[in-house]
Scaffold this motif. Sequence first.
Motif, PDB file in Angstrom:
ATOM      1  N   PRO A  39     -32.499 -78.582   4.839  1.00  0.00           N
ATOM      2  CA  PRO A  39     -32.945 -78.164   6.185  1.00  0.00           C
ATOM      3  C   PRO A  39     -33.315 -76.689   6.223  1.00  0.00           C
ATOM      4  N   GLY A  40     -34.466 -76.389   6.827  1.00  0.00           N
ATOM      5  CA  GLY A  40     -34.897 -75.005   7.008  1.00  0.00           C
ATOM      6  C   GLY A  40     -35.441 -74.349   5.760  1.00  0.00           C
TER       7      GLY A  40
ATOM      8  N   GLN B   9     -40.992 -71.304  13.405  1.00  0.00           N
ATOM      9  CA  GLN B   9     -40.090 -72.237  12.727  1.00  0.00           C
ATOM     10  C   GLN B   9     -40.073 -73.579  13.464  1.00  0.00           C
ATOM     11  N   SER B  10     -40.114 -73.506  14.783  1.00  0.00           N
ATOM     12  CA  SER B  10     -40.170 -74.721  15.592  1.00  0.00           C
ATOM     13  C   SER B  10     -40.987 -74.454  16.838  1.00  0.00           C
ATOM     14  N   SER B  85     -45.395 -85.328  16.706  1.00  0.00           N
ATOM     15  CA  SER B  85     -44.069 -84.757  16.470  1.00  0.00           C
ATOM     16  C   SER B  85     -43.674 -84.974  15.019  1.00  0.00           C
ATOM     17  N   ALA B  86     -43.507 -83.872  14.300  1.00  0.00           N
ATOM     18  CA  ALA B  86     -43.241 -83.930  12.858  1.00  0.00           C
ATOM     19  C   ALA B  86     -43.067 -82.508  12.360  1.00  0.00           C
ATOM     20  N   SER B  87     -42.795 -82.381  11.074  1.00  0.00           N
ATOM     21  CA  SER B  87     -42.838 -81.073  10.423  1.00  0.00           C
ATOM     22  C   SER B  87     -44.178 -80.915   9.727  1.00  0.00           C
ATOM     23  N   GLY B 103     -41.993 -74.992   6.561  1.00  0.00           N
ATOM     24  CA  GLY B 103     -42.475 -75.928   7.569  1.00  0.00           C
ATOM     25  C   GLY B 103     -42.278 -75.443   8.993  1.00  0.00           C
ATOM     26  N   THR B 104     -43.074 -75.989   9.886  1.00  0.00           N
ATOM     27  CA  THR B 104     -42.921 -75.797  11.331  1.00  0.00           C
ATOM     28  C   THR B 104     -42.572 -77.145  11.931  1.00  0.00           C
TER      29      THR B 104
END
Lengths: 115, 110
Positions: A39-40, B9-10, B85-87, B103-104
Amino acid sequence: DGGITQSPKYLFRKEGQNVTLSCEQNLNHDAMYWYRQDPGQGLRLIYYSQIVNDFQKGDIAEGYSVSREKKESFPLTVTSAQKNPTAFYLCASKRGTGGAGTEAFFGQGTRLTVV
Amino acid sequence: KNQVEQSPQSLIILEGKNCTLQCNYTVSPFSNLRWYKQDTGRGPVSLTIMTFSENTKSNGRYTATLDADTKQSSLHITASQLSDSASYICVVVYNNDMRFGAGTRLTVKP
């Protein structure tokens, strides 16, 4: 259908146990890769193989082993030496080793959890 | 230091709205840059591939741009849908290696 298949989708490992993740492709690709995703973080390269019977360590190879006895198959073994194996593992393949224009195809991933 | 940095990041947007994701890279020499979409628990799927000489490429509602001089790329999503909706992962290919951004994470809400 042509593609790259990983199995199993979910895998549970006990402490001290070795487990093997399967990756098979019928795309006739020469190069195959194993990545770990946490994650991240971006995907990190574990091992890659550009040709049968040859493979190279990636950035985080410690605690992992691979084999490439057949062009279609590139199994990854997570050994007991890997102290933090819980992660999402992705296998990818690519037609050649050249970078420009050659697309990488990914499997659907295996989620490994230590219990 | 990660050689491929993505921002934000998001991101949370409403359905139907547009958004732009950013990717800055430092890897060299550069072969090509790719954007992948990764649904939760699935493998990444390619959206676009751009070589050094290309500065824009579209795939339906997805449009990627590349400025090789400033080493920046963006992915623009038009008229977002819930299925977006995803990365979204930026990948830079150099020599025989691939470097991945973190990723975002995009969430599209109704």
